[in-house]
Design an enzyme around this catalytic site. Sequence first.
Site, PDB file in Angstrom:
ATOM      1  N   ARG A 103       5.789  -3.278   4.446  1.00 30.54           N
ATOM      2  CA  ARG A 103       7.096  -3.352   5.103  1.00 30.54           C
ATOM      3  C   ARG A 103       7.415  -2.060   5.983  1.00 30.54           C
ATOM      4  O   ARG A 103       7.917  -2.003   7.059  1.00 30.54           O
ATOM      5  CB  ARG A 103       8.545  -3.972   4.596  1.00 30.54           C
ATOM      6  CG  ARG A 103       8.283  -5.288   3.899  1.00 30.54           C
ATOM      7  CD  ARG A 103       9.256  -5.499   2.850  1.00 30.54           C
ATOM      8  NE  ARG A 103       9.412  -4.394   1.862  1.00 30.54           N
ATOM      9  CZ  ARG A 103      10.337  -4.360   0.988  1.00 30.54           C
ATOM     10  NH1 ARG A 103      11.201  -5.095   0.910  1.00 30.54           N
ATOM     11  NH2 ARG A 103      10.339  -3.170   0.371  1.00 30.54           N
ATOM     12  N   LEU A 125       1.785   2.362  -7.409  1.00 27.90           N
ATOM     13  CA  LEU A 125       0.370   1.812  -7.849  1.00 27.90           C
ATOM     14  C   LEU A 125      -0.918   2.312  -6.994  1.00 27.90           C
ATOM     15  O   LEU A 125      -1.773   3.161  -7.151  1.00 27.90           O
ATOM     16  CB  LEU A 125       0.267   0.571  -8.161  1.00 27.90           C
ATOM     17  CG  LEU A 125      -1.217  -0.064  -8.700  1.00 27.90           C
ATOM     18  CD1 LEU A 125      -1.214   0.549 -10.136  1.00 27.90           C
ATOM     19  CD2 LEU A 125      -1.410  -1.507  -8.657  1.00 27.90           C
ATOM     20  N   LYS A 161       7.535   2.491 -26.196  1.00 20.87           N
ATOM     21  CA  LYS A 161       7.537   3.545 -25.122  1.00 20.87           C
ATOM     22  C   LYS A 161       8.367   4.655 -26.025  1.00 20.87           C
ATOM     23  O   LYS A 161       9.160   4.343 -27.135  1.00 20.87           O
ATOM     24  CB  LYS A 161       8.383   3.093 -24.148  1.00 20.87           C
ATOM     25  CG  LYS A 161       7.608   2.189 -23.254  1.00 20.87           C
ATOM     26  CD  LYS A 161       8.047   2.040 -21.804  1.00 20.87           C
ATOM     27  CE  LYS A 161       7.299   1.083 -21.058  1.00 20.87           C
ATOM     28  NZ  LYS A 161       6.133   1.854 -20.601  1.00 20.87           N
ATOM     29  N   ALA A 207       0.898  -1.210   0.130  1.00 22.11           N
ATOM     30  CA  ALA A 207      -0.073  -0.181  -0.035  1.00 22.11           C
ATOM     31  C   ALA A 207       0.763   1.429  -0.092  1.00 22.11           C
ATOM     32  O   ALA A 207       0.371   2.290  -0.293  1.00 22.11           O
ATOM     33  CB  ALA A 207      -0.768   0.051   1.118  1.00 22.11           C
ATOM     34  N   SER A 208       2.141   1.139   0.403  1.00 21.76           N
ATOM     35  CA  SER A 208       2.779   2.369   0.372  1.00 21.76           C
ATOM     36  C   SER A 208       3.618   2.610  -1.063  1.00 21.76           C
ATOM     37  O   SER A 208       4.228   3.653  -1.360  1.00 21.76           O
ATOM     38  CB  SER A 208       4.103   2.308   1.296  1.00 21.76           C
ATOM     39  OG  SER A 208       4.803   1.078   0.979  1.00 21.76           O
ATOM     40  N   HIS A 241      -2.556  -6.375 -22.204  1.00 26.52           N
ATOM     41  CA  HIS A 241      -3.645  -5.713 -22.894  1.00 26.52           C
ATOM     42  C   HIS A 241      -4.046  -5.688 -24.322  1.00 26.52           C
ATOM     43  O   HIS A 241      -5.092  -5.576 -24.836  1.00 26.52           O
ATOM     44  CB  HIS A 241      -2.742  -3.888 -22.732  1.00 26.52           C
ATOM     45  CG  HIS A 241      -2.216  -3.590 -21.283  1.00 26.52           C
ATOM     46  ND1 HIS A 241      -3.104  -4.300 -20.128  1.00 26.52           N
ATOM     47  CD2 HIS A 241      -1.478  -3.076 -20.860  1.00 26.52           C
ATOM     48  CE1 HIS A 241      -2.194  -3.713 -19.001  1.00 26.52           C
ATOM     49  NE2 HIS A 241      -1.323  -3.267 -19.444  1.00 26.52           N
TER      50      HIS A 241
HETATM   51  P1  NDP Z   1       6.490  -0.529  -5.955  1.00 28.09           P
HETATM   52  O1  NDP Z   1       7.815  -0.878  -6.455  1.00 28.09           O
HETATM   53  O2  NDP Z   1       6.095   0.781  -5.751  1.00 28.09           O
HETATM   54  O3  NDP Z   1       6.239  -1.498  -4.804  1.00 28.09           O
HETATM   55  C1  NDP Z   1       4.897  -1.269  -4.083  1.00 28.09           C
HETATM   56  C2  NDP Z   1       5.380  -1.692  -2.532  1.00 28.09           C
HETATM   57  O4  NDP Z   1       5.688  -2.823  -2.463  1.00 28.09           O
HETATM   58  C3  NDP Z   1       6.150  -0.728  -2.061  1.00 28.09           C
HETATM   59  O5  NDP Z   1       5.852   0.397  -1.593  1.00 28.09           O
HETATM   60  C4  NDP Z   1       6.816  -1.453  -1.044  1.00 28.09           C
HETATM   61  O6  NDP Z   1       6.378  -1.306   0.082  1.00 28.09           O
HETATM   62  C5  NDP Z   1       6.843  -3.035  -1.366  1.00 28.09           C
HETATM   63  N1  NDP Z   1       7.716  -3.555  -1.933  1.00 28.09           N
HETATM   64  C6  NDP Z   1       8.780  -3.285  -2.771  1.00 28.09           C
HETATM   65  N2  NDP Z   1       9.557  -4.195  -2.915  1.00 28.09           N
HETATM   66  C7  NDP Z   1       9.406  -5.073  -2.041  1.00 28.09           C
HETATM   67  C8  NDP Z   1       9.928  -6.337  -2.295  1.00 28.09           C
HETATM   68  N3  NDP Z   1      11.136  -6.691  -2.726  1.00 28.09           N
HETATM   69  N4  NDP Z   1       9.459  -7.271  -1.008  1.00 28.09           N
HETATM   70  C9  NDP Z   1       8.375  -7.002  -0.656  1.00 28.09           C
HETATM   71  N5  NDP Z   1       7.760  -5.807  -0.523  1.00 28.09           N
HETATM   72  C10 NDP Z   1       8.151  -4.831  -1.589  1.00 28.09           C
HETATM   73  O7  NDP Z   1       5.250  -1.294  -7.026  1.00 28.09           O
HETATM   74  P2  NDP Z   1       4.092  -0.423  -7.924  1.00 28.09           P
HETATM   75  O8  NDP Z   1       3.273   0.197  -6.856  1.00 28.09           O
HETATM   76  O9  NDP Z   1       4.658   0.090  -9.090  1.00 28.09           O
HETATM   77  O10 NDP Z   1       3.616  -1.740  -8.432  1.00 28.09           O
HETATM   78  C11 NDP Z   1       2.806  -2.872  -7.900  1.00 28.09           C
HETATM   79  C12 NDP Z   1       2.399  -3.892  -8.441  1.00 28.09           C
HETATM   80  O11 NDP Z   1       1.242  -3.524  -9.613  1.00 28.09           O
HETATM   81  C13 NDP Z   1       3.570  -4.477  -9.476  1.00 28.09           C
HETATM   82  O12 NDP Z   1       3.160  -6.110  -9.383  1.00 28.09           O
HETATM   83  C14 NDP Z   1       3.434  -3.802 -10.805  1.00 28.09           C
HETATM   84  O13 NDP Z   1       3.906  -4.805 -11.546  1.00 28.09           O
HETATM   85  C15 NDP Z   1       1.706  -3.690 -10.609  1.00 28.09           C
HETATM   86  N6  NDP Z   1       1.559  -2.754 -11.754  1.00 28.09           N
HETATM   87  C16 NDP Z   1       2.123  -1.315 -11.378  1.00 28.09           C
HETATM   88  C17 NDP Z   1       1.659  -0.327 -12.238  1.00 28.09           C
HETATM   89  C18 NDP Z   1       1.894   1.062 -11.884  1.00 28.09           C
HETATM   90  O14 NDP Z   1       1.641   2.109 -12.616  1.00 28.09           O
HETATM   91  N7  NDP Z   1       2.747   1.254 -10.802  1.00 28.09           N
HETATM   92  C19 NDP Z   1       0.886  -0.595 -13.257  1.00 28.09           C
HETATM   93  C20 NDP Z   1       0.345  -1.890 -13.584  1.00 28.09           C
HETATM   94  C21 NDP Z   1       0.643  -2.993 -12.766  1.00 28.09           C
HETATM   95  P3  NDP Z   1       6.886  -1.532   1.661  1.00 28.09           P
HETATM   96  O15 NDP Z   1       8.367  -1.107   1.449  1.00 28.09           O
HETATM   97  O16 NDP Z   1       6.052  -0.689   2.565  1.00 28.09           O
HETATM   98  O17 NDP Z   1       6.659  -2.983   1.812  1.00 28.09           O
END
Ligand code: NDP
Length: 504
Positions: free
Chosen positions: A62, A34, A352, A30-31, A254
């Site tokens: 985390r 996306l 892209k 959630a942090s 898509h």
């Molecule tokens: P992020 O890289 O921002 O990760 C989301 C959160 O996951 C982080 O804030 C972190 O939170 C936690 N995280 C990161 N790395 C790890 C790790 N190695 N192990 C455990 N937790 C981790 O990803 P997005 O928000 O960009 O994307 C999330 C998902 O959505 C992905 O699967 C991505 O492929 C998919 N997606 C994203 C899109 C986008 O526009 N961003 C579009 C379409 C799909 P914390 O440190 O608090 O645990």
Amino acid sequence: MGFVENKISSVIELCEDPTPDPAGIIIFGASGDLSFRKLIPSIFKLFKNRKLINFYILGVGRSNLSDKDFRERILETLNFDRDLVKKFIDHVYFLSGNYDDDNLYINLKEKINILNKKHNAKNNRLFYFATPPNVYLPIINHLGKFKLNEENGNFARMIIEKPFGNNLESAKKLDYELHKYLNEKQIYRIDHYLGKETVQNILMMRFANIVFEPIWNYKYIDHVQITVSEDLGVENRIGYFENTGLLRDMFQNHILQLLTLIAIEPPASLEANMIHDEKIKVLKSIRPFEYDTLDEYVIRGQYTDGYINGELKKSYMEEVGKNTNTETFVAVKMFIDNWRWSGVPFYIRSGKRLKKKLSEVSIVFKNVPHSIFSDFYPVKIEPNSLVIRIQPDEGFKLILQAKQPGSKMCINTLNMEFKYRNFFDYEPQDAYERLILDALLGDQTLYVRNDVMEESWKLVTPILQRWENEKSDLYYYPSGSWGPKESYRLIEKDGRRWRDYENI
Ligand code: NDP
């Protein structure tokens, strides 16, 4: 008159989204990007439109965030009426922990019980997997271990973000693990393209109008083009993209989903499984890519530096900081070997750092069989096209030929254009808003069924294997162009050309 008014008001009632049952929405990751850019704003919009009343959002991650920290970040991010946002964040909480630690799930279960009571959310749970995919399996296994997957008269549903696997084998493994604890009705594989208004409208346009269906086949259609372009590069998602590439990121999901909607037979009804059944038939009819002739059908490219809107953009390799063969562009020619589409090529390009951000499908019809105007107008008559614009400026355009006013029989091209924004008084709905609401309502129509997902991996996995095993050409294109020259050759060698986007 009374009848018409009644009809309109009953249509409006029918078109209102139903209000889902009370529920908790639990977001893993959630942090992240996306969550803040798409999920929380979309859930807020549902709240604003009174689709969410008894609900809570529980962010998990985390990061060491308290409820207060998480709420403050939301307050800073959501650019809406502040009083309403304050009411919204009263429903929001955060739980910190590691995904492979039992304690996280013990705490999660306890917190869910408390929040169910506090927000009258029954025990309905919508889990959203918004973490990197490598943590999906530990989360699923722990949800199973602590029985958070069980429904017992309430619902427990999981929305799984893309990428759903990395190839056929890993997608099947993920699916197998999910099915250890969940049935298919609990699994919502998201493809946000399916939540877009114009994409949904493809079915309506094709099957609510008599005029298109009789000519929607190989007898009248010369070819179909799909362009999905972005002017942005990989931005802050380099790590993700470097392991993914454009074929996995755009084409496997898509674009193939879009193509199935263009190509499917009329489903027996709008019921989710009826639509998925038809999609599967299309995917199974796509001619497989052959190892030896792949280069004639698939072109891959990567952007170099170049100008977009007067600004110099770096090359992909400069951004990544190393030599790499990851593709940022693909152009594909493919055939659907069935009665409707026999011999009709589908040309697809996506990349892209192209000149404009745009998603469009063009159905290009055949030429008239004989021109009676050739004595007056010795130029070839341009074929008709139906253009479906998905973004930006959603709508349709029918390209026809008409007489140019004047004494001679001269032809000119006429664009009959329908733009959503000119006809409907509506606030555009983000695809995630539509899809989260559907998941709360238990409607899987706009999600991807397991066999559909598997079939699309089956199609692209041989391409990926060939690229991995054997050196296949990678063509470069400057940022701000429409892709490598070879992508033009792909279509021009067949006597056709890509739609011209220079002047639109
Ligand atoms: P992020 O890289 O921002 O990760 C989301 C959160 O996951 C982080 O804030 C972190 O939170 C936690 N995280 C990161 N790395 C790890 C790790 N190695 N192990 C455990 N937790 C981790 O990803 P997005 O928000 O960009 O994307 C999330 C998902 O959505 C992905 O699967 C991505 O492929 C998919 N997606 C994203 C899109 C986008 O526009 N961003 C579009 C379409 C799909 P914390 O440190 O608090 O645990």
